[in-house]
Scaffold this active site. Structure first.
Site, PDB file in Angstrom:
ATOM      1  N   ILE A  17       0.896  -1.192   0.065  1.00 41.09           N
ATOM      2  CA  ILE A  17       0.023  -0.031   0.113  1.00 41.09           C
ATOM      3  C   ILE A  17       0.839   1.287  -0.025  1.00 41.09           C
ATOM      4  O   ILE A  17       0.116   2.336   0.101  1.00 41.09           O
ATOM      5  CB  ILE A  17      -1.050  -0.053   1.338  1.00 41.09           C
ATOM      6  CG1 ILE A  17      -0.087  -0.047   2.606  1.00 41.09           C
ATOM      7  CG2 ILE A  17      -1.922  -1.216   0.865  1.00 41.09           C
ATOM      8  CD1 ILE A  17      -1.004   0.107   3.890  1.00 41.09           C
ATOM      9  N   GLY A  18       2.243   1.130  -0.122  1.00 38.64           N
ATOM     10  CA  GLY A  18       3.106   2.446  -0.043  1.00 38.64           C
ATOM     11  C   GLY A  18       4.364   1.950  -0.295  1.00 38.64           C
ATOM     12  O   GLY A  18       4.962   0.877   0.313  1.00 38.64           O
ATOM     13  N   GLY A  20       8.359   4.114  -0.355  1.00 40.03           N
ATOM     14  CA  GLY A  20       9.286   5.287  -0.222  1.00 40.03           C
ATOM     15  C   GLY A  20      10.677   5.084  -0.458  1.00 40.03           C
ATOM     16  O   GLY A  20      10.980   3.754  -0.598  1.00 40.03           O
ATOM     17  N   MET A  22      12.946   4.864   1.673  1.00 40.64           N
ATOM     18  CA  MET A  22      13.536   3.928   2.553  1.00 40.64           C
ATOM     19  C   MET A  22      12.931   2.657   2.938  1.00 40.64           C
ATOM     20  O   MET A  22      13.214   2.071   4.039  1.00 40.64           O
ATOM     21  CB  MET A  22      13.521   4.701   4.112  1.00 40.64           C
ATOM     22  CG  MET A  22      14.498   5.789   3.893  1.00 40.64           C
ATOM     23  SD  MET A  22      16.221   5.522   3.447  1.00 40.64           S
ATOM     24  CE  MET A  22      16.783   6.923   2.408  1.00 40.64           C
ATOM     25  N   GLY A  23      11.872   2.475   2.189  1.00 41.51           N
ATOM     26  CA  GLY A  23      11.223   0.927   2.329  1.00 41.51           C
ATOM     27  C   GLY A  23       9.725   0.844   1.880  1.00 41.51           C
ATOM     28  O   GLY A  23       9.473   1.794   1.141  1.00 41.51           O
ATOM     29  N   LYS A  40       5.553  -1.756   8.224  1.00 39.09           N
ATOM     30  CA  LYS A  40       6.449  -0.793   7.421  1.00 39.09           C
ATOM     31  C   LYS A  40       7.905  -1.565   7.653  1.00 39.09           C
ATOM     32  O   LYS A  40       8.438  -1.923   8.824  1.00 39.09           O
ATOM     33  CB  LYS A  40       6.597   0.459   8.274  1.00 39.09           C
ATOM     34  CG  LYS A  40       7.662   1.423   7.684  1.00 39.09           C
ATOM     35  CD  LYS A  40       7.362   2.744   8.212  1.00 39.09           C
ATOM     36  CE  LYS A  40       8.468   3.776   7.502  1.00 39.09           C
ATOM     37  NZ  LYS A  40       8.147   5.104   8.048  1.00 39.09           N
ATOM     38  N   ASP A 141       9.912  16.184  12.811  1.00 34.03           N
ATOM     39  CA  ASP A 141       9.533  16.230  11.111  1.00 34.03           C
ATOM     40  C   ASP A 141       8.183  16.276  10.961  1.00 34.03           C
ATOM     41  O   ASP A 141       7.607  15.647  10.131  1.00 34.03           O
ATOM     42  CB  ASP A 141      10.002  15.127  10.489  1.00 34.03           C
ATOM     43  CG  ASP A 141      10.060  15.055   8.826  1.00 34.03           C
ATOM     44  OD1 ASP A 141      10.274  16.351   8.369  1.00 34.03           O
ATOM     45  OD2 ASP A 141      10.214  14.020   8.406  1.00 34.03           O
TER      46      ASP A 141
END
Length: 742
Positions: A17-18, A20, A22-23, A40, A141
């Site tokens: 589902i995602g 990026g 970094m993973g 994740k 962040d």
């Protein structure tokens, strides 16, 4: 990972589902409890990472995951579990139904959110931050993509712990070496930008940026380039939100402006204080007396409006590319992953979203390729050179397949690949890449097109990196002639080429020519840009360097001091360019025999470098090396030897045993041993340096020959004259060969 992958015999990965930088994030089923979760999986480190680094990474991950799992608040994403499976670190989190604030703005066609929603979001986020800050946890962040609004109206903050993990592991490389810590440009606090201490008040500033954007549709500093945004945060008073949207309530206007105070002490005392102010303003109740002794409801900040045509930020910030913001110009389907988020990158999802910062679904090329190209540029500007290279290589390959090898967009990506290669020490590969780009652009755009000339100029720069200064000179001369003919002598690109040519002339030994040209460029830049413009100061720095090469050290010292003072005023005392000028000031003092002054300078510089970059940063170690050298010049050889040994050990660990800086430190150890009469020990080090340089540079390289001379001198001191004479003869023979020597 395969769709049927089972992690730890418990979490079955169902669908991706995602993804990026970094993973990945997977929708998964917890087989033990029969519920759906988000998993994740952090991207594993490559084999180039040493075991000690990997061990530290794993321990940091476990520590931060425990911190994230310990947070129990309705406004914080729940972390159920964490661990490692087949070398992949993973987090198991609640699976959220909803949209992040970035997506909500995009859903709303970049218009601000309804006022009641903005106030409700502000109150809920303040409540969640109040809880986490009481636990001693700072997010670092906070941004729209890391704040979720669920279907039932609940607001949750995502990625606690992971932001700090990314910072500590080193995925948040410095912004062009400026010492900027974790953060995304549009939401960074002034103390993050300055590399200062970050505490809970930095989160409050970032929240102020988020609230400003969802309330007005634009960030507080909506500039076109990253440096302008950062300088805005640091130096510019923001316009009140009501200047953009008059319907916002007055209390909200004051709250946001207080959150955006430049000094942490001027912001609300804590998130609990903030939540109370929002609740009082929303309900119209009377505020409680502050418990901190500070005024809670501050008056509106007066905002001086610039005159027509007057820049709101310093002119030197123009011309650089901005980082990602929630209310960007790109359509929702084309938003790139946030390049500055490190481990908290945007995760592309639909309406079902993992308990982490999420972004919109990535579209098909070519639109998405433009976004990814932009993300790569931002990674580079934030100092993530290796990661930027990966992005640009991927985009270049995709563009070549869809657009062809000579399409300008393909060549633009290839150019950036070359740029990242040259900045990561792969000069030979960069030379090949720039050569391909220059030839392609010449075919498509013509030999005098600015983009063709840019590729040629980078070719010359890389030739200089490879020590091929004569070839670099020839290329620079051709490019300069074309730039002067087509752009004029005062165009910034023409002046940049002349600056590079001056630099290269000094490396060719043409010091008078280099000095004259650098002075001319400095004068032109002073006239066009101003005496304290960073480009002017870069050229004056080169003037000082050439003066030193000409043994005009008194003039070099004065010029370096002028550059250091100007950079401190314009860029800040902790900016790496300021610190670099201070380092060279120390070199000049040492050359002038003023070693006591140089020693004190390097002692202070070491403290500043340690504070800004850490004790093992190469520039910190360079300052410590200068300190040790000047201890020796003052005949404090025991202290000098101790300093040289410590620096050598650190450089060997950080840079490697064969790195030139490590070898310089090892030679300094030998020098100290020699002065202390310990010649047998010194010989071991001199010989090791010579052998390492011979392996890396070749037997005839000037640095190798200098090391062999050191070894021969040491043999003489030990009374081994025959061996010394033989070694001197070998060095003389190698120097006499064509192509050897300076």
């Amino acid at each position: 990972m395969a769709d049927t992958r089972l992690i730890q015999s418990r979490y079955r990965l169902l669908d991706l589902i995602g993804r990026g930088g970094m993973g990945e994030v997977w929708r998964a089923r917890d087989e033990s409890l029969g519920r759906q979760v988000a998993v994740k999986c952090l991207k594993p480190l490559g084999p180039q990472q040493d075991r000690s680094f990997t061990r530290v990474l794993r321990e940091r991950f476990r520590r931060e995951a425990r911190v994230a799992a310990s947070l129990q608040h309705r406004g914080v994403t729940v972390v159920h579990d964490f661990g490692e499976s087949e070398g992949v670190l993973y987090l198991v989190m609640e699976l959220l139904e909803g949209r992040n604030l970035s997506q909500l703005l995009e859903d709303n066609a970049q218009h601000p959110l309804p006022v009641p929603d903005v106030v409700d979001i502000a109150e809920q986020v303040a409540d969640a931050l109040g809880y986490t800050h009481q636990q001693g946890i700072v997010h670092r962040d906070l941004k729209p993509a890391n704040i979720m609004r669920l279907a039932d109206g609940t607001v949750k903050i995502c990625d606690f712990g992971i932001a700090r993990l990314g910072h500590d592991i080193g995925f948040t490389s410095r912004l062009t070496g400026t010492g900027i810590a974790m953060g995304t440009p549009h939401y960074m606090s002034p103390e993050q930008i300055s590399g200062g201490e970050v505490d809970h008040r930095s989160d409050l500033y970032s929240l102020g940026c988020v609230l400003y954007e969802i309330a007005t549709g634009v960030p507080p500093f909506d500039q076109d380039d990253a440096w302008a945004v950062l300088v805005g945060h640091r130096d510019t008073v923001p316009e009140p939100p009501r200047a953009h949207r008059a319907e916002l309530p007055g209390f909200f206007d004051r709250v946001v402006l207080d959150l955006l105070a430049k000094k942490p002490d001027a912001r609300p005392a804590d998130a609990g204080d903030l939540r109370q102010r929002i609740a009082v303003g929303r309900t119209g109740g009377r505020p409680l007396l502050p418990t901190t002794g500070r005024v809670v409801l501050a008056p509106p900040v007066p905002v001086p409006h610039p005159a027509v045509g007057e820049p709101r930020l310093p002119g030197w910030t123009r011309g650089m590319t901005t980082g990602h913001k929630a209310a960007g110009a790109a359509p929702a389907a084309a938003e790139p992953a946030d390049p500055s988020a490190g481990l908290t990158g945007s995760w592309t999802t639909g309406t079902r979203t993992a308990g982490i910062g999420t972004g919109p679904a990535a579209p098909e090329p070519p639109a998405v390729l433009a976004g990814r190209h932009s993300a790569g540029l931002n990674l580079a500007r934030l100092g993530h050179w290796a990661e930027a290279g990966e992005v640009h290589r991927s985009v270049a390959a995709a563009r070549e397949r869809t657009l062809g090898p000579d399409h300008p967009d393909t060549l633009a990506s290839r150019y950036e690949v070359g740029f990242t290669l040259s900045r990561t020490g792969h000069a030979a590969e960069a030379l090949r890449e720039f050569g391909r780009v220059a030839e392609g652009r010449e075919r498509v755009l013509g030999p005098d097109h600015p983009e063709t000339l840019a590729a040629r100029q980078e070719t010359a720069y890389v030739l200089g990196q490879l020590g091929r200064h004569f070839e670099a000179h020839q290329v620079y001369a051709v490019v300069l002639a074309s730039r002067e003919r087509t752009m004029g002598p005062d165009h910034p690109d023409t002046l940049r080429c002349r600056h590079n040519l001056a630099f290269n002339l000094s490396r060719l030994g043409r010091l008078e020519d280099s000095y004259r040209m650098a002075r001319e460029v400095a004068a032109a830049r002073t006239r066009l840009l101003g005496a304290t413009h960073p480009d002017t100061l870069v050229t004056l720095y080169e003037v000082a360097y050439t003066l030193g090469q000409m043994d005009r050290w008194a003039e070099a010292l004065q010029t370096y001091r002028e550059v250091a003072a100007a950079r401190a005023a314009v860029l800040g005392a902790d900016h790496p360019d300021t610190l670099a000028a201070r380092y060279e000031t120390g070199i000049s003092l040492g050359r002038l025999g003023r070693s006591a002054e140089a020693l004190e300078l390097y002692r202070a510089l070491t403290e500043d470098r340690t504070r800004v970059s850490g004790p093992e940063d190469p520039e910190t170690l360079r300052a410590r090396h200068g300190l040790g050298v000047n201890l020796g010049r003052l005949a404090r050889w025991e202290e000098a030897l101790a300093e040289a040994r410590e620096v050598c050990v650190l450089r060997e660990r950080v840079l490697g045993p064969g790195h030139p800086d490590t070898l310089v430190s090892r030679r300094e150890v030998a020098v100290g041993l020699g002065w202390l009469g310990r010649w047998a020990e010194a010989l071991t080090h001199y010989r090791a340096v010579a052998e390492a340089r011979e392996r890396v540079l070749g037997p005839g390289h000037p640095d190798t020959l200098a090391a062999r001379n050191d070894e021969a001198h040491c043999l003489e001191q030990l009374g081994r004259d025959a061996e010394a004479v033989e070694l001197y003869r070998r060095v003389a023979s190698l120097r006499a060969r064509p192509g050897t020597g300076d």
